[in-house]
Design a protein around this motif. Structure first.
Motif, PDB file in Angstrom:
ATOM      1  N   GLN A   1       0.824  -1.213   0.000  1.00 51.14           N
ATOM      2  CA  GLN A   1       0.000   0.000   0.000  1.00 51.14           C
ATOM      3  C   GLN A   1       0.857   1.260   0.000  1.00 51.14           C
ATOM      4  O   GLN A   1       0.490   2.271  -0.601  1.00 51.14           O
ATOM      5  N   LEU A   2       2.002   1.203   0.670  1.00 53.61           N
ATOM      6  CA  LEU A   2       2.877   2.367   0.713  1.00 53.61           C
ATOM      7  C   LEU A   2       3.463   2.658  -0.666  1.00 53.61           C
ATOM      8  O   LEU A   2       3.605   3.816  -1.056  1.00 53.61           O
ATOM      9  N   LEU A   3       3.793   1.610  -1.414  1.00 54.07           N
ATOM     10  CA  LEU A   3       4.344   1.799  -2.758  1.00 54.07           C
ATOM     11  C   LEU A   3       3.327   2.453  -3.690  1.00 54.07           C
ATOM     12  O   LEU A   3       3.699   3.179  -4.615  1.00 54.07           O
ATOM     13  N   GLY A   4       2.064   2.192  -3.437  1.00 55.31           N
ATOM     14  CA  GLY A   4       1.031   2.715  -4.325  1.00 55.31           C
ATOM     15  C   GLY A   4       0.922   4.223  -4.335  1.00 55.31           C
ATOM     16  O   GLY A   4       0.344   4.791  -5.272  1.00 55.31           O
ATOM     17  N   VAL A   5       1.459   4.906  -3.312  1.00 54.15           N
ATOM     18  CA  VAL A   5       1.359   6.377  -3.276  1.00 54.15           C
ATOM     19  C   VAL A   5       2.660   7.054  -3.713  1.00 54.15           C
ATOM     20  O   VAL A   5       2.758   8.277  -3.680  1.00 54.15           O
ATOM     21  N   CYS A   6       3.651   6.256  -4.136  1.00 56.22           N
ATOM     22  CA  CYS A   6       4.923   6.839  -4.562  1.00 56.22           C
ATOM     23  C   CYS A   6       4.847   7.248  -6.026  1.00 56.22           C
ATOM     24  O   CYS A   6       4.262   6.533  -6.848  1.00 56.22           O
ATOM     25  N   PRO A   7       5.430   8.386  -6.387  1.00 60.25           N
ATOM     26  CA  PRO A   7       5.385   8.839  -7.789  1.00 60.25           C
ATOM     27  C   PRO A   7       6.162   7.885  -8.691  1.00 60.25           C
ATOM     28  O   PRO A   7       7.121   7.234  -8.264  1.00 60.25           O
ATOM     29  N   THR A   8       5.724   7.801  -9.934  1.00 56.22           N
ATOM     30  CA  THR A   8       6.372   6.925 -10.910  1.00 56.22           C
ATOM     31  C   THR A   8       6.997   7.759 -12.031  1.00 56.22           C
ATOM     32  O   THR A   8       6.507   8.845 -12.342  1.00 56.22           O
ATOM     33  N   PRO A   9       8.055   7.238 -12.684  1.00 57.15           N
ATOM     34  CA  PRO A   9       8.765   6.023 -12.282  1.00 57.15           C
ATOM     35  C   PRO A   9       9.462   6.202 -10.945  1.00 57.15           C
ATOM     36  O   PRO A   9       9.835   7.323 -10.574  1.00 57.15           O
ATOM     37  N   TRP A  10       9.618   5.085 -10.210  1.00 59.22           N
ATOM     38  CA  TRP A  10      10.233   5.175  -8.902  1.00 59.22           C
ATOM     39  C   TRP A  10      11.637   5.757  -8.986  1.00 59.22           C
ATOM     40  O   TRP A  10      12.410   5.433  -9.894  1.00 59.22           O
ATOM     41  N   ALA A  11      11.960   6.607  -8.023  1.00 56.30           N
ATOM     42  CA  ALA A  11      13.318   7.131  -7.931  1.00 56.30           C
ATOM     43  C   ALA A  11      14.286   5.984  -7.660  1.00 56.30           C
ATOM     44  O   ALA A  11      13.902   4.929  -7.142  1.00 56.30           O
ATOM     45  N   GLU A  12      15.550   6.192  -7.994  1.00 56.89           N
ATOM     46  CA  GLU A  12      16.528   5.101  -7.920  1.00 56.89           C
ATOM     47  C   GLU A  12      16.619   4.463  -6.538  1.00 56.89           C
ATOM     48  O   GLU A  12      16.613   3.227  -6.438  1.00 56.89           O
ATOM     49  N   PRO A  13      16.666   5.221  -5.428  1.00 55.40           N
ATOM     50  CA  PRO A  13      16.753   4.545  -4.125  1.00 55.40           C
ATOM     51  C   PRO A  13      15.558   3.638  -3.853  1.00 55.40           C
ATOM     52  O   PRO A  13      15.712   2.536  -3.323  1.00 55.40           O
ATOM     53  N   LEU A  14      14.365   4.079  -4.227  1.00 56.03           N
ATOM     54  CA  LEU A  14      13.185   3.262  -3.992  1.00 56.03           C
ATOM     55  C   LEU A  14      13.184   2.027  -4.892  1.00 56.03           C
ATOM     56  O   LEU A  14      12.932   0.907  -4.434  1.00 56.03           O
ATOM     57  N   GLY A  15      13.457   2.223  -6.185  1.00 53.46           N
ATOM     58  CA  GLY A  15      13.494   1.084  -7.098  1.00 53.46           C
ATOM     59  C   GLY A  15      14.528   0.055  -6.677  1.00 53.46           C
ATOM     60  O   GLY A  15      14.276  -1.158  -6.713  1.00 53.46           O
ATOM     61  N   ARG A  16      15.696   0.532  -6.257  1.00 56.10           N
ATOM     62  CA  ARG A  16      16.752  -0.392  -5.844  1.00 56.10           C
ATOM     63  C   ARG A  16      16.339  -1.161  -4.588  1.00 56.10           C
ATOM     64  O   ARG A  16      16.596  -2.358  -4.466  1.00 56.10           O
ATOM     65  N   SER A  17      15.671  -0.490  -3.657  1.00 62.02           N
ATOM     66  CA  SER A  17      15.259  -1.178  -2.433  1.00 62.02           C
ATOM     67  C   SER A  17      14.212  -2.252  -2.724  1.00 62.02           C
ATOM     68  O   SER A  17      14.217  -3.318  -2.104  1.00 62.02           O
ATOM     69  N   VAL A  18      13.315  -1.998  -3.681  1.00 65.06           N
ATOM     70  CA  VAL A  18      12.303  -2.989  -4.042  1.00 65.06           C
ATOM     71  C   VAL A  18      12.965  -4.219  -4.677  1.00 65.06           C
ATOM     72  O   VAL A  18      12.683  -5.368  -4.305  1.00 65.06           O
ATOM     73  N   VAL A  19      13.852  -3.979  -5.634  1.00 69.72           N
ATOM     74  CA  VAL A  19      14.514  -5.106  -6.316  1.00 69.72           C
ATOM     75  C   VAL A  19      15.375  -5.894  -5.336  1.00 69.72           C
ATOM     76  O   VAL A  19      15.372  -7.136  -5.338  1.00 69.72           O
ATOM     77  N   ASP A  20      16.107  -5.207  -4.474  1.00 70.71           N
ATOM     78  CA  ASP A  20      16.936  -5.907  -3.493  1.00 70.71           C
ATOM     79  C   ASP A  20      16.083  -6.761  -2.566  1.00 70.71           C
ATOM     80  O   ASP A  20      16.454  -7.888  -2.222  1.00 70.71           O
ATOM     81  N   ALA A  21      14.940  -6.230  -2.154  1.00 67.63           N
ATOM     82  CA  ALA A  21      14.065  -6.996  -1.261  1.00 67.63           C
ATOM     83  C   ALA A  21      13.490  -8.219  -1.975  1.00 67.63           C
ATOM     84  O   ALA A  21      13.352  -9.290  -1.371  1.00 67.63           O
TER      85      ALA A  21
END
Length: 576
Positions: free
Chosen positions: A477-497
């Protein structure tokens, strides 16, 4: 017409029920009894149509059709069907062409540039939903889901200011009819020609509700045309008109609404007053104060909510006075705390100001009333109440008698309603703090609303920190309110997880929602870096059977989707 011989009966109309239905639903005008169509010159004589219907309803044994020739057990029923067939042919042959409908006016011009050819082909592919079918067992395979890429394609096309190809308008409107999330972008892309077309097809009437600023509405500066449509138009047209006027000049929309407000239906008043959220300001206060006395409870509640979003309104001050009498500084041991004394009654004045007296099932009355008072009060009153402390200090104070969860949840709703970033930041706390121990609410839905108040960059950074500390299990749900495309720190944290979850042998299907978000929201430039994740490593002994194969397939789909999105973006770049 082939002859059909029904079985005979001696007791009533049951064997001819289907015949009766067919006779009564035959199209075309019923010829008058005894007319020439019943007995044309030189043709066989048949009973009048009304007599055939009566025979079919009562049964041919009770009421045989007149002039039924032949003998045998089925002769009457066969004669009835033959006569009905003859009448049907005569009636259809005698139908006159309907008058032609008025020819629609020409479609309005759309001066925006045409799509590049490659983008035009891509749009046709997306609207045709040509995604490769998924594999067995409900697995989606490695091909991108084209239907989920339509919103991004439309957003990019609108960013470049393209017009929709004429041939694409019908499938585009059909897609927007089926998916409400597509409508704003689809109607912008369809432009005035799409709205013109929607006016010719009842299935696309939804488009007219979003026709603000289109050729279907008068110019908002044409006061006579605006007034005429407001007084004579359909409800959808009036909603669109009010939105258009509101966007142009908020006070003019309010004045327009006031001209017919007393005579509007309750459900219409609710829709109209809700439109005041756009451009809400102190100039709306007088009108909203009057709406607090509306005969519709829903209208009163909406008016009170809008007034509470104006910290300077008289209602906000009245609610603050009540809330301050319930929440005050206290002492716990030797340190400061928050003391709470919830209201003991909900009087008429509170109810007029929007406090709902009857709580939901399972909720106590006093806590229900307290929450409404606090969430409707300006957040600016609390620092003075607590000795000049700021929001971060106030929300960390212990709350006496177990009222902390109720009080903090109400402050969260107030921060969202008043768009107060300082309080939202304080109530969220640090992303590394577990939600159950945070200063605000543990509800992820409420935390998502708080995040939406923060600036976009700060929002993405906070969610990236949350994922790094807690993983993906609570982050959807938290990801759903983030602007797209995701900024690099957010995108990297998602892929790493996701990578960590795969290496840990986690059940893969529980992350399918996050993986779907990543396909749509990751920066396409990340595709090459993710290539290494498409391989299928050996499965740990305790992993779910076939889990790594699924993970590999999911990462392949992610990479192919990102590359497709990059291609879509290139195709939409205007030619130089």
């Amino acid at each position: 017409m082939p002859r059909t011989t029904p079985p005979t009966t001696t007791t009533g109309p049951a064997p001819t029920t289907a015949t009766a239905t067919a006779l009564m639903t035959t199209t075309g005008p019923v010829p008058p009894a005894g007319s020439s169509s019943d007995a044309p010159a030189g043709g066989p004589v048949s009973p009048p149509w009304e007599e055939l219907v009566t025979s079919a309803l009562l049964g041919t044994d009770r009421r045989p059709p007149g002039g039924a020739p032949g003998t045998g057990p089925d002769s009457a029923a066969a004669a009835l069907l033959d006569a009905a067939a003859l009448h049907t042919v005569r009636r259809r042959a005698g139908l006159l062409p309907a008058p032609a409908a008025p020819r629609p006016g020409p479609a309005p011009a759309d001066p925006r540039p045409a799509l590049p050819e490659a983008a035009r082909s891509r749009l046709a592919q997306l609207l045709a939903d040509r995604a490769a079918p998924g594999g067995s067992g409900g697995r989606r395979g490695t091909a991108p889901d084209l239907t989920e890429l339509i919103p991004q394609w439309l957003a990019t096309a609108n960013l470049h200011g393209y017009r929709a190809p004429d041939a694409a308008l019908p499938p585009l409107l059909d897609a927007a009819r089926a998916r409400t999330d597509l409508r704003p972008q689809a109607l912008t892309f369809a432009g005035p020609r799409g709205l013109w077309l929607a006016g010719l097809n009842p299935d696309w009437k939804f488009a007219l509700r979003g026709a603000s600023g289109s050729a279907l509405l008068p110019e908002v500066t044409d006061l006579d045309a605006v007034r005429r449509l407001w007084e004579e138009g359909l409800f959808a047209e009036r909603v669109a008109l009010l939105s258009a006027v509101r966007a142009h000049e908020a006070e003019a929309a309010l004045a327009l609404l006031a001209t017919t407000w007393p005579t509007e239906r309750a459900e219409d008043r609710l829709m109209f007053i809700d439109s005041l959220r756009t451009g809400l300001s102190g100039a709306d206060e007088e009108f909203l104060e009057q709406a607090l006395a509306d005969r519709s409870r829903n209208v009163r509640a909406t008016a009170a909510e809008l007034l509470s979003a104006l910290p300077g309104s008289a209602l906000a001050h009245r609610m603050a006075a009540r809330a301050l009498s319930c929440v005050s500084p206290g002492l716990t041991g030797t340190g400061p705390s928050v003391a709470v004394e919830a209201p003991h009654e909900c009087d008429a004045a509170m109810q007029r100001d929007g406090v709902v007296a009857l709580p939901p099932s399972g909720r106590g009355e006093r806590s229900w009333w307290l929450a409404q008072l606090v969430e409707s009060s300006p957040l600016s009153v609390w620092p003075a109440r607590f000795g000049g402390r700021g929001a971060p200090e106030i929300v960390t104070l212990p709350v006496a008698d177990g009222w902390g969860e109720e009080l903090h949840a109400a402050w969260c709703r107030a921060a969202v309603r008043q768009r107060d970033a300082e309080w939202a930041r304080a109530l969220l706390g640090t992303p590394s703090t577990p939600p159950s121990n945070g200063p605000g609410t543990a509800s992820l839905a409420e935390r998502s609303k708080l995040l939406a108040v923060l600036p976009a960059t700060e929002r993405a950074d906070w969610v990236a920190g949350f994922i790094a500390a807690h993983g993906l299990s609570e982050a959807f749900q938290l990801l759903g309110v983030c602007p797209t495309p995701w900024a690099e720190p957010l995108g990297r944290s998602v892929v790493d997880a996701l990578d960590i979850a795969r290496d840990a042998g986690s059940y893969p299907w529980s992350f399918s929602g996050v993986m779907g978000l990543a396909e749509r929201c990751l920066n396409p430039a990340e595709a090459d870096r993710l290539e290494v994740l498409t391989t299928t490593p050996d499965e740990p002994a305790d992993a779910s059977p076939g889990a790594n194969g699924y993970w590999s397939e999911a990462f392949q789909r992610l990479v192919s989707t990102l590359r497709l999105r990059a291609a879509m973006d290139r195709e939409l770049i205007p030619a130089r």
